[in-house]
Motif scaffolding. Structure first.
Motif, PDB file in Angstrom:
ATOM      1  N   VAL A 540     -52.457  50.457  60.721  1.00 59.30           N
ATOM      2  CA  VAL A 540     -52.471  51.161  59.248  1.00 59.30           C
ATOM      3  C   VAL A 540     -53.238  52.512  59.380  1.00 59.30           C
ATOM      4  CG1 VAL A 540     -52.025  49.195  57.955  1.00 59.30           C
ATOM      5  CG2 VAL A 540     -54.720  49.745  58.483  1.00 59.30           C
ATOM      6  N   ALA A 541     -53.075  53.365  58.578  1.00 62.81           N
ATOM      7  CA  ALA A 541     -53.918  54.659  58.540  1.00 62.81           C
ATOM      8  C   ALA A 541     -54.975  54.588  57.833  1.00 62.81           C
ATOM      9  CB  ALA A 541     -52.830  55.736  58.460  1.00 62.81           C
ATOM     10  N   ALA A 542     -55.348  53.434  56.805  1.00 61.87           N
ATOM     11  CA  ALA A 542     -56.306  53.700  55.789  1.00 61.87           C
ATOM     12  C   ALA A 542     -57.537  54.147  56.143  1.00 61.87           C
ATOM     13  CB  ALA A 542     -56.110  52.298  54.826  1.00 61.87           C
ATOM     14  N   VAL A 543     -58.313  54.760  55.461  1.00 62.33           N
ATOM     15  CA  VAL A 543     -59.833  54.905  55.744  1.00 62.33           C
ATOM     16  C   VAL A 543     -60.285  54.741  54.341  1.00 62.33           C
ATOM     17  CG1 VAL A 543     -61.530  56.457  56.385  1.00 62.33           C
ATOM     18  CG2 VAL A 543     -59.261  56.543  57.480  1.00 62.33           C
ATOM     19  N   GLU A 544     -61.573  53.855  54.437  1.00 68.47           N
ATOM     20  CA  GLU A 544     -62.315  53.840  53.095  1.00 68.47           C
ATOM     21  C   GLU A 544     -63.880  53.954  53.435  1.00 68.47           C
ATOM     22  OE1 GLU A 544     -61.623  50.084  50.933  1.00 68.47           O
ATOM     23  OE2 GLU A 544     -59.884  49.563  52.028  1.00 68.47           O
ATOM     24  N   GLU A 557     -59.394  60.081  52.743  1.00 74.57           N
ATOM     25  CA  GLU A 557     -58.311  60.831  53.389  1.00 74.57           C
ATOM     26  C   GLU A 557     -57.784  59.699  54.541  1.00 74.57           C
ATOM     27  OE1 GLU A 557     -55.219  63.715  54.440  1.00 74.57           O
ATOM     28  OE2 GLU A 557     -56.560  63.265  52.612  1.00 74.57           O
ATOM     29  N   PRO A 558     -56.575  59.456  54.675  1.00 68.53           N
ATOM     30  CA  PRO A 558     -56.239  58.525  55.610  1.00 68.53           C
ATOM     31  C   PRO A 558     -56.014  59.148  56.789  1.00 68.53           C
ATOM     32  CG  PRO A 558     -54.272  58.981  54.199  1.00 68.53           C
ATOM     33  CD  PRO A 558     -55.448  59.652  53.656  1.00 68.53           C
ATOM     34  N   LEU A 559     -55.880  58.460  58.000  1.00 68.75           N
ATOM     35  CA  LEU A 559     -55.568  59.197  59.291  1.00 68.75           C
ATOM     36  C   LEU A 559     -54.167  59.770  59.454  1.00 68.75           C
ATOM     37  CD1 LEU A 559     -56.908  56.111  61.486  1.00 68.75           C
ATOM     38  CD2 LEU A 559     -57.831  58.152  61.619  1.00 68.75           C
ATOM     39  N   PRO A 560     -54.230  60.714  60.166  1.00 72.74           N
ATOM     40  CA  PRO A 560     -52.861  61.285  60.253  1.00 72.74           C
ATOM     41  C   PRO A 560     -51.731  60.512  60.878  1.00 72.74           C
ATOM     42  CG  PRO A 560     -54.478  62.956  61.432  1.00 72.74           C
ATOM     43  CD  PRO A 560     -55.255  61.458  60.945  1.00 72.74           C
ATOM     44  N   THR A 561     -52.134  59.294  61.596  1.00 69.88           N
ATOM     45  CA  THR A 561     -51.285  58.707  62.323  1.00 69.88           C
ATOM     46  C   THR A 561     -51.868  57.273  62.386  1.00 69.88           C
ATOM     47  OG1 THR A 561     -49.730  58.181  63.944  1.00 69.88           O
ATOM     48  CG2 THR A 561     -51.810  59.326  64.464  1.00 69.88           C
ATOM     49  N   PRO A 562     -51.068  56.377  62.063  1.00 70.45           N
ATOM     50  CA  PRO A 562     -51.683  54.784  62.635  1.00 70.45           C
ATOM     51  C   PRO A 562     -52.134  54.790  63.904  1.00 70.45           C
ATOM     52  CG  PRO A 562     -49.805  54.519  61.150  1.00 70.45           C
ATOM     53  CD  PRO A 562     -49.758  55.947  61.651  1.00 70.45           C
ATOM     54  N   LEU A 563     -53.215  54.090  64.203  1.00 73.60           N
ATOM     55  CA  LEU A 563     -53.849  54.025  65.567  1.00 73.60           C
ATOM     56  C   LEU A 563     -53.931  52.466  65.759  1.00 73.60           C
ATOM     57  CD1 LEU A 563     -56.817  56.519  65.584  1.00 73.60           C
ATOM     58  CD2 LEU A 563     -54.672  56.709  66.227  1.00 73.60           C
ATOM     59  N   LEU A 590     -56.082  61.888  69.744  1.00 71.82           N
ATOM     60  CA  LEU A 590     -57.310  61.660  68.893  1.00 71.82           C
ATOM     61  C   LEU A 590     -57.131  62.447  67.660  1.00 71.82           C
ATOM     62  CD1 LEU A 590     -60.536  61.793  70.907  1.00 71.82           C
ATOM     63  CD2 LEU A 590     -60.364  63.459  69.015  1.00 71.82           C
ATOM     64  N   CYS A 591     -57.899  62.053  66.827  1.00 72.19           N
ATOM     65  CA  CYS A 591     -58.063  62.216  65.557  1.00 72.19           C
ATOM     66  C   CYS A 591     -59.512  62.644  65.110  1.00 72.19           C
ATOM     67  CB  CYS A 591     -57.733  61.223  64.452  1.00 72.19           C
ATOM     68  SG  CYS A 591     -55.786  60.840  64.454  1.00 72.19           S
ATOM     69  N   VAL A 592     -59.645  63.817  64.246  1.00 70.26           N
ATOM     70  CA  VAL A 592     -61.041  64.259  64.310  1.00 70.26           C
ATOM     71  C   VAL A 592     -61.231  64.546  62.603  1.00 70.26           C
ATOM     72  CG1 VAL A 592     -62.748  66.137  64.597  1.00 70.26           C
ATOM     73  CG2 VAL A 592     -60.999  65.498  66.296  1.00 70.26           C
ATOM     74  N   TYR A 593     -62.321  63.900  62.142  1.00 67.74           N
ATOM     75  CA  TYR A 593     -62.634  63.994  60.763  1.00 67.74           C
ATOM     76  C   TYR A 593     -63.626  64.628  60.463  1.00 67.74           C
ATOM     77  CZ  TYR A 593     -63.696  62.623  56.014  1.00 67.74           C
ATOM     78  OH  TYR A 593     -64.080  62.581  54.718  1.00 67.74           O
ATOM     79  N   HIS A 594     -63.888  65.916  59.624  1.00 70.98           N
ATOM     80  CA  HIS A 594     -64.959  66.825  59.150  1.00 70.98           C
ATOM     81  C   HIS A 594     -65.365  66.401  57.910  1.00 70.98           C
ATOM     82  CE1 HIS A 594     -64.061  69.604  62.876  1.00 70.98           C
ATOM     83  NE2 HIS A 594     -62.734  69.083  62.517  1.00 70.98           N
TER      84      HIS A 594
END
Length: 752
Positions: A540-544, A557-563, A590-594
């Motif tokens: 899943v791409a969910a982020v909490e 904001e969820p991940l751009p793509t499930p990992l 690789l996903c980067v969150y700012h």
């Protein structure tokens, strides 16, 4: 209680007790307590106990100048005799033998000792005299100066033989001169044994008490306890169950019965959290050695003892002694502070006056910053004391000065012994699946396992595939898979070391397992994970984001793509998340969150990471990012666990970047002793520029955890640490660990 002792230990206890009884009788003789036999010889007199001389077979009646007569200094039933034809030194030596089992034989007295002991039919002593004379004669024929002048003869088990004879006479009511009366029960005894074993009875028979001349002594203690004490005096054994030992020890303390070392050792075995404070109180009276040992037990088990009625009833001097000791086995000073407050709150109206004295035991500069700040809210009455308020303020200022200048604190603020080392918190699912996951702190200096036995709360028995992370003073367990019910978990659990408890926190909105977590801006981020069954998982791409202060989860904001089974690390204001497994030999997503935008970006990361077949961990150390996983070397001909170190400012590695000209540093292959093969790295933790790789090893003689230490800057593996613990039992890949920084007193880490 004696059932748990080996035969050899019981024998040691009997010998020690018998020896102690004889020594006490000798002191009674010197103090003329209960002496009833006076021997007049030459110009001196010897006072002793007639019953002991009779047991030892020493009888001077054949050497009297006349029949036995009442002494001129008549006292009660005291009997006096006048002895002729024997030197005073011989009489004194034989009497001394009765009390010690030892006699000094010399060239000058051997003939007369032989004559007297032969007439008394003391076979052992007579034979020893003959041996001495025979050896002297043989050596005299060889060389005159080789003849020994003297020899000390000791009778083996003399004390045991005397005590056994007393026991036989008691069982046949022979020569018993006093009875202990407990309501309807009556126990016939020898006053000499009572006085030798108990200072209480010794004082009774010494001073002018009515009991001194009485044949019966009334006691208020339970008959079974008195019977057990009397049995011990005659046999050195307790015929009592372990659960009744406290009542027996209390009576022993009242009667001031002294125990030999072997008995003390047997009592130590039944010390437990339920009785340790009671035994401590009792042992203060009659056994300083036992008290010291019980104190050591309390120091070691202290976190488990603070929620105990006996703890709340401790006298202030005892409590301050415990809380002030460096040996107190606590991983955080908050435990000491909380215990002190609990003791005060138990009877705050009466104990309020002890506040300042009690808080002297707390080392306030060792408290965590956030805990110091929370005292005013959680314990407002503490700050009502000007002294305590000043302590809190000074601690806050001192910690600020320390962080900027590196100065050390005073002796008063040194850490406890148990704090002065690196610790790793290890959590693994229980082997049998019935008692919940097991956890402990691993001491990296003393190689000790500090098992966590929470006083309240517990993790679900079937919890697995969870993720743990530490934040300040707490450790969080997030998500997971419930093997008992075959469902994903949305739970959040927090272990509080100050309360020694697992606390259920707010749930995530989405149940998932294999979730990745990171801490940034005082919040915990739960990223990705999997839902569905174990066999057919769906990433899943969910982020909490979890706010620790308000105990609330919010969706971000969820991940751009499930990992698939993501790994995460945090560097400054960025969160890096990537797949553990790579589906391509060139590109890894690789996903980067700012944090300042609250948005995710996607960066292709292939160069440098392309040789990492499977990334198990991603972590940040200073200005570097470390990847741990399966590394393909030598053209994919060799695969082994290794680290890759990257410059965090240029992460992730990509084409055209600095990392093309400067490839990542790859750690050497980790070597293990053959007897611990196979070794599967199952958990990583990082502290002080060192990465700790926790491994499970199956040895021929038990289970072990192996700790390998890697320094990424020197690119070297340190010597392996082996810790034996049942924590490793059944571990395959279900162990997670984290360095517990919040409570470790880092400023004193290198102090002697």
């Amino acid at each position: 209680m004696m059932n748990i002792m080996e035969k050899s230990e019981q024998s040691d206890q009997l010998v020690q007790h018998a020896t102690q009884v004889l020594l006490s009788m000798d002191r009674l003789r010197q103090d003329r307590v209960l002496t009833d036999y006076t021997i007049y010889v030459e110009n001196s007199q010897v006072n002793c106990h007639k019953i002991l001389l009779r047991i030892c077979g020493v009888d001077f009646s054949d050497f009297c100048s006349g029949k036995e007569a009442i002494s001129r200094r008549q006292v009660g039933k005291n009997t006096a005799i006048n002895v002729d034809n024997i030197a005073a030194s011989i009489v004194k030596a034989l009497v001394n033998f009765c009390y010690t089992g030892r006699i000094l034989i010399t060239k000058e007295n051997v003939q007369q000792v032989l004559q007297v002991t032969s007439l008394m039919r003391l076979t052992f002593l007579a034979e020893e005299c003959l041996k001495f004379m025979e050896i002297s004669q043989e050596l005299d024929e060889i060389q005159d100066n080789l003849v020994p002048d003297q020899a000390v003869v000791c009778q083996p088990m003399h004390g045991v033989q005397v005590l056994t004879e007393f026991q036989f006479m008691k069982s046949h009511a022979e020569n018993t001169d006093v009875s202990l009366v407990c309501q309807e029960d009556e126990f016939s005894c020898h006053s000499l044994i009572l006085a030798a074993c108990s200072d209480y009875f010794k004082a009774m028979f010494t001073h002018n008490f009515t009991e001194q001349k009485a044949k019966k002594i009334d006691l208020s203690e339970p008959a079974d306890i008195v019977e057990d004490l009397v049995t011990y005096m005659y046999t050195s054994k307790f015929d009592i169950e372990d659960e009744d030992i406290l009542e027996l020890l209390a009576s022993a303390a009242y009667f001031q019965v002294c125990f030999p070392p072997a008995t003390i050792s047997s009592i130590k075995r039944i010390v437990n959290p339920e009785n340790c404070f009671k035994i401590l109180d009792i042992s203060t009276v009659f056994s300083p050695e036992l008290r010291d040992d019980v104190l050591l037990y309390i120091f070691k088990a202290f976190p488990k003892l603070t929620d105990n009625e006996d703890f709340y009833n401790l006298p202030l001097p005892v409590l301050t002694q415990i809380l002030s000791d460096d040996r107190l086995n606590v991983l955080a000073e908050e435990i000491v502070f909380t215990a002190a407050c609990s003791w005060l709150n138990y009877d705050i109206d009466t104990r309020w006056c002890y506040l300042d004295e009690l808080m002297e035991c707390v080392r306030f500069p060792l408290l965590h910053d956030s805990f110091l700040q929370s005292i005013s809210k959680q314990h407002p009455y503490i700050l009502k004391s000007g002294t305590c308020k000043e302590k809190v303020e000074v601690a806050i200022k001192t910690k600020q000065v320390l962080s900027s200048s590196g100065e050390t604190f005073s002796e008063k603020c040194r850490p406890r012994n148990s704090m002065n080392q690196d610790l790793i918190f290890v959590l693994t699912r229980a082997f049998d699946g019935s008692h919940g996951p097991r956890c402990a702190f691993l001491g990296l200096s003393d190689h000790t396992v500090h098992h966590v036995n929470a006083t309240s709360g517990n993790l679900p028995p079937g919890l697995s595939r969870f993720t743990i992370i530490s934040k300040d003073t707490d450790i969080f367990v997030i998500g997971g898979w419930d093997t008992d019910h075959d469902v994903a978990c949305q739970t959040t659990w927090k272990y509080s070391i100050t309360k020694n408890a697992w606390i259920r926190c707010a749930d995530m909105s989405l149940a998932r397992y294999d979730v990745a977590v990171g801490v940034m801006d005082d919040s915990i981020y739960a990223i990705g994970g999997q839902i569905g069954s174990i066999d057919v998982a769906h990433p899943v791409a969910a982020v909490e984001k979890y706010d620790i202060g308000t105990d609330q989860w919010i969706e971000v904001e969820p991940l751009p793509t499930p990992l698939t089974k993501p790994v995460v690390t945090v560097y400054k204001d960025r969160i890096f998340a990537m797949d553990a497994a790579s589906h391509s030999k060139v590109i890894r997503t690789l996903c980067v969150y700012h944090s300042y935008t609250g948005l995710w970006g996607v960066v292709p990361a292939g160069v440098g990471l392309m040789n990492m077949r499977y990334i198990e961990h991603l972590m940040t150390m200073n200005n570097s990012i470390l990847c741990w996983g399966l590394y393909d070397a030598e053209g994919c001909q060799l695969t082994y666990n290794a680290f890759q170190r990257f410059n965090a400012e240029n992460f992730p590695p990509r084409r055209g970047g600095m990392l093309v000209r400067h490839p990542p540093l790859v750690s050497p292959r980790l070597q293990h002793p053959a007897k611990f093969e196979p070794v599967n790295p199952v958990g990583l933790a990082m502290n002080n520029n060192t990465v700790f790789v926790i491994s499970d090893a199956q040895a021929r003689r038990g289970r072990h955890l192996l700790i390998d230490r890697y320094n990424p800057y020197s690119n070297e593996w340190a010597e392996q640490i082996e810790i034996s613990t049942p924590l490793s039992k059944g571990i395959t890949s279900g162990l997670q660990c984290v360095v517990y920084k919040g409570y470790i007193a880092r400023p004193w880490q290198n102090e002697s």
